[in-house]
Design an enzyme around this catalytic site. Structure first.
Site, PDB file in Angstrom:
ATOM      1  CG  ASP A  16      46.827  14.762  31.832  1.00  0.00           C
ATOM      2  OD1 ASP A  16      46.679  15.920  32.264  1.00  0.00           O
ATOM      3  OD2 ASP A  16      46.216  14.331  30.836  1.00  0.00           O
ATOM      4  CG  ASP A  38      40.775   9.750  30.001  1.00  0.00           C
ATOM      5  OD1 ASP A  38      40.716  10.696  30.782  1.00  0.00           O
ATOM      6  OD2 ASP A  38      41.730   9.555  29.223  1.00  0.00           O
ATOM      7  NE  ARG A  48      43.741  11.483  30.802  1.00  0.00           N
ATOM      8  CZ  ARG A  48      44.609  11.107  29.876  1.00  0.00           C
ATOM      9  NH1 ARG A  48      45.856  11.511  29.963  1.00  0.00           N
ATOM     10  NH2 ARG A  48      44.244  10.333  28.878  1.00  0.00           N
TER      11      ARG A  48
END
Lengths: 418, 418
Positions: A245, A329, A331
């Site tokens: 990422d 998070d 993602r």
């Protein structure tokens, strides 16, 4: 099918009773490209559009500026002559399963070939995936050669130390029923929240429940393949993989607060080595800066970590992010394996990652993982020990033991003024 | 001012007759933060919103997913305690000119301080700029130290070869009348085209002509400052600057078809050196991949260049991009100087760039440029000679003579299969 000029008439939001004979159905996960039907999000004929959004992710905004400034003919259609992939990728069985890949359109690779009869009818179908070949010159690879960890072989690594790769750019194409299913939410709720929480982006989420595909204005992903692309789909060929990422501060600028670039470079080195011994390597780069919270938030969190009482410690690493950002998070690793399925991957021999979120998502998507590889200690910068110990304590993969809460308080980073 | 839960009621597009007493006016370019008024794009109280769009650029999509999946409380407000900038930046006269900066909101830096009385009233104002300090570990800087081009001084470059910087993340905040003025188009036309060409993003472009500010879903920019941030505004202090547009393939992966990473690293080296002799350096990284056309288009163009009759030559470098993409370039350098004005810059002593578009935009925005610095020849990869000669022939800055058309045909890159 084409009009010469774009109509200045403004339709604020189309309605699903406004259908046109040019609008082709999309049957996600069908057996062939023509059965599946193309995703048409171009604006040269609005009657043929069968998706929400626009091409090129975020860069649609710049294309709009180009048109506004008169620098771009609004009816331009890309000349796709000579743009096709230099290697063959797919079709794979994974392309024909409607729930295996829900954020990538595999038939968006070379649509001029996949949908040739429709191009001849005049449809303006744009590529959402493109493939090219490249040579890489990387300082860390030079060092690996100097130290004897990698050898020049004239093929994968050329005499001038170029590393030869195939690279693949992948724009996001989201099949909304599949995205909802993966998140375990109702599609209608997903559409409503996507609309409301983006400040009202795309009323078609609400007015066009018949449109099932969205091209979101987010960054693309890029795969770098070391060795033969076709070997990725062969479980008998050793495969080394890193799913990375974006972290611009480390990947490009080498900031020492995290391990992102060292991890990425170690992945490239090992992917190259795997290709040299007859295997294949893949590194996929996802534009999810700062755990997909963005860089402004990331820097706010860094300050809060370094200024908090007790200093920047592994014990409070995750909590500070949540206080500032609302979530640790964003993602959504559950979508990450889609790019692996694009290449027909069913088995990864060496997965470079210590993230359980990544590992779990990959395994849950049906890919076998043989070995998990974490970064060698000597590649971890001193200030990044906070991140590393916090992750291990949270259950991230490592061959070393977790630290206790008291020990975690002792793993500290630099103060804000240092 | 707050409601406990978000209403599920859907308003497809707000109308300008729907105004609320909580909606604060924005007077772009006013003399103080409180006179200017905050940009409120948060969703915790929709009545207070006075802008189109949402925070965090593209990452608003991931935040929406977080809420849809139940991982994020929709009414979360960031805890901004301890997040403020470690250095003082501004206010500068440039902040108080409505047409000097039209894509950056300077008062979005530490809004909890700039708009303190409004925070106390309960307004949810989010930062659009954040500042932190970092240490960089860069292989090319290590090499520059090894070769004696840079010296460890214990302050700018530490004993362990860390380079100390201040870094600034800047989210886009567009003042639409100013954007229209800069592009020399009518604001109404700009709004209509932004709406239509993005496939109908944000009907408020049309229904809310009273909302003048848009937070577009595009990438942020990041400034790296070498030396004292406050010196940037002092024209007597030597300033070395590179304004760099993202090229992930080179910046991170070292692809040799262009000069992006070598140029960036040379800029960092020289910015560091300038700081060491008492000056200041700034590198600004703009997320405008592939000339803001995106990476999918970029790879298509690479293939078309390498496969065309006569091979990849400098003579046809720009034309191939236009055939595929519709325009040579969508970066709109006219907005790039906004990030320079954020730091009060009025004079650049050493501008690292050979782009006339960048140079012209900077000078036109009122910043003096003393020297233009192009990349040393030995840092240009062989395959990137095509780009380099094409740019020189197109009038980009260089100390060397342009090549003739016949000579340009002889500057060729690798074939597609090499």
């Amino acid at each position: 099918m084409e009009k010469e000029k774009r109509s200045p008439h403004i339709i604020l939001a189309s309605q699903s009773n406004l259908k046109f004979k040019e609008t082709l159905p999309i049957k996600w996960g069908a057996q062939t490209a023509m059965e599946r039907g193309p995703v048409v999000a171009s604006n040269t004929n609005h009657k043929a559009r069968n998706a929400i959004g626009a091409h090129s992710g975020s860069y649609t905004v710049y294309r709009a500026l180009s048109i506004a400034s008169g620098k771009f003919p609004p009816m331009h259609r890309p000349d796709l002559n000579n743009t096709q992939s230099p290697v063959k990728i797919g079709p794979y069985p994974q392309w024909k399963d409607p729930l295996k890949m829900v954020t990538v359109d595999p038939w968006g690779l070379d649509p001029q070939l996949n949908f040739k009869p429709l191009f001849e009818e005049g449809y303006d179908i744009r590529p959402t995936i493109s493939v090219t070949q490249a040579h890489l010159q990387i300082p860390e690879i030079n060092e690996a050669i100097d130290k004897g960890r990698l050898q020049v072989d004239g093929s994968i690594i050329r005499e001038n130390r170029d590393v030869c790769v195939t690279k693949v750019a992948i724009d996001p194409v989201w099949y909304l029923p599949g995205v909802a299913e993966r998140l375990n939410v109702d599609e209608g709720d997903l559409r409503r929240i996507l609309f409301q929480e983006t400040g009202g982006m795309y009323p078609e989420f609400i007015t066009r429940p018949d449109l099932k595909v969205w091209l979101p204005p987010i960054g693309s992903s890029t795969a770098y393949i070391f060795g033969k692309a076709e070997d990725l789909a062969n479980p008998k060929v050793e495969l080394t993989c890193r799913v990375h990422d974006e972290c611009n501060g480390s990947d490009v600028f080498g900031s020492d607060i995290c391990t992102c670039r060292p991890y990425l470079m170690y992945g490239i080195e090992d992917a190259t080595r795997t290709a040299q011994r007859g295997g294949v390597g893949i590194i996929i780069y996802y534009r999810k800066e700062g755990r997909a919270l963005g860089e402004v938030t990331k820097f706010l969190v860094y300050n809060a970590r370094k200024r908090q009482e007790g200093g920047d410690t592994a014990a409070t690493y995750f909590r500070r992010t949540e206080c500032v950002a609302g979530t640790e998070d964003a993602r959504f690793q559950e979508f990450m394996p889609d790019c692996l399925h694009l290449f027909g991957i069913s088995k990864i021999h060496n997965l470079h990652s210590m993230s359980n979120m990544k590992y779990d998502a990959i395994v849950k998507s049906g890919i076998e993982v043989v070995n998990r590889v974490s970064i060698p200690d000597h590649l971890i910068p001193q200030d990044a020990q906070v991140e590393m110990e916090a992750k291990k304590a949270a259950g991230y993969f490592s061959k070393e033991p977790k630290k206790t809460t008291e020990e975690l308080k002792k793993v500290t980073g630099r103060a804000i003024k240092e």
